[in-house]
Design a protein around this motif. Structure first.
Motif, PDB file in Angstrom:
ATOM      1  N   TYR A  22     -37.778  13.744  -3.669  1.00  0.00           N
ATOM      2  CA  TYR A  22     -38.346  14.748  -2.758  1.00  0.00           C
ATOM      3  C   TYR A  22     -39.207  14.171  -1.643  1.00  0.00           C
ATOM      4  CZ  TYR A  22     -36.888  17.802  -6.533  1.00  0.00           C
ATOM      5  OH  TYR A  22     -36.150  18.454  -7.481  1.00  0.00           O
ATOM      6  N   VAL A  25     -44.391  14.754  -1.082  1.00  0.00           N
ATOM      7  CA  VAL A  25     -44.669  16.184  -0.951  1.00  0.00           C
ATOM      8  C   VAL A  25     -45.699  16.602  -1.993  1.00  0.00           C
ATOM      9  CG1 VAL A  25     -42.340  16.648  -0.069  1.00  0.00           C
ATOM     10  CG2 VAL A  25     -42.799  16.898  -2.512  1.00  0.00           C
ATOM     11  N   GLU A  26     -46.148  17.831  -1.898  1.00  0.00           N
ATOM     12  CA  GLU A  26     -47.081  18.382  -2.876  1.00  0.00           C
ATOM     13  C   GLU A  26     -46.297  18.826  -4.113  1.00  0.00           C
ATOM     14  OE1 GLU A  26     -50.537  21.811  -3.208  1.00  0.00           O
ATOM     15  OE2 GLU A  26     -49.305  21.699  -1.405  1.00  0.00           O
ATOM     16  N   PRO A  36     -41.968  20.280  -7.123  1.00  0.00           N
ATOM     17  CA  PRO A  36     -42.404  20.263  -5.727  1.00  0.00           C
ATOM     18  C   PRO A  36     -42.645  21.689  -5.234  1.00  0.00           C
ATOM     19  CG  PRO A  36     -40.060  19.776  -5.881  1.00  0.00           C
ATOM     20  CD  PRO A  36     -40.590  19.814  -7.283  1.00  0.00           C
ATOM     21  N   ASP A  38     -43.587  22.350  -1.725  1.00  0.00           N
ATOM     22  CA  ASP A  38     -43.808  22.167  -0.297  1.00  0.00           C
ATOM     23  C   ASP A  38     -43.009  23.114   0.588  1.00  0.00           C
ATOM     24  OD1 ASP A  38     -41.571  20.708  -1.312  1.00  0.00           O
ATOM     25  OD2 ASP A  38     -41.413  19.703   0.629  1.00  0.00           O
ATOM     26  N   THR A  39     -42.021  23.794   0.040  1.00  0.00           N
ATOM     27  CA  THR A  39     -41.201  24.732   0.815  1.00  0.00           C
ATOM     28  C   THR A  39     -41.002  26.006  -0.005  1.00  0.00           C
ATOM     29  OG1 THR A  39     -39.079  24.005  -0.107  1.00  0.00           O
ATOM     30  CG2 THR A  39     -39.902  22.805   1.844  1.00  0.00           C
TER      31      THR A  39
END
Length: 85
Positions: A22, A25-26, A36, A38-39
């Motif tokens: 990924y 990312v967070e 993840p 992030d989206t």
């Protein structure tokens, strides 16, 4: 609950796997680079996966709550509606 509770390192996880897949990312589980958030798509997937019993069973109940709280916060940030248990 403390502000940033620690999630223990899991023995079944390769630490570099999440970042390789990924990127930087967070993650809802930053210790193990899992879930993840992030989206919007990742937030929905993270919520779905952590609510599978076999995935949640890899964590203590407190850790699952921390991960779910982080996913909820990311859902608000990304304007994603998630269904509670």
């Amino acid at each position: 609950m403390t502000k940033d509770p620690k999630i223990d390192q899991r023995e079944d996880v390769k630490l570099t796997e999440g970042e390789q897949k990924y990127g930087d990312v967070e993650f809802a589980d930053p210790t193990n680079k899992k879930y993840p958030i992030d989206t919007p798509e990742h937030v929905r997937a993270a919520w779905s996966y952590i609510n599978h019993k076999d995935n949640a069973a890899k964590y203590d109940a407190d850790e699952v709550n921390v991960i779910k709280d982080r996913i909820r916060k990311a859902a608000k940030k990304h304007d994603v509606t998630i269904q509670e248990d």
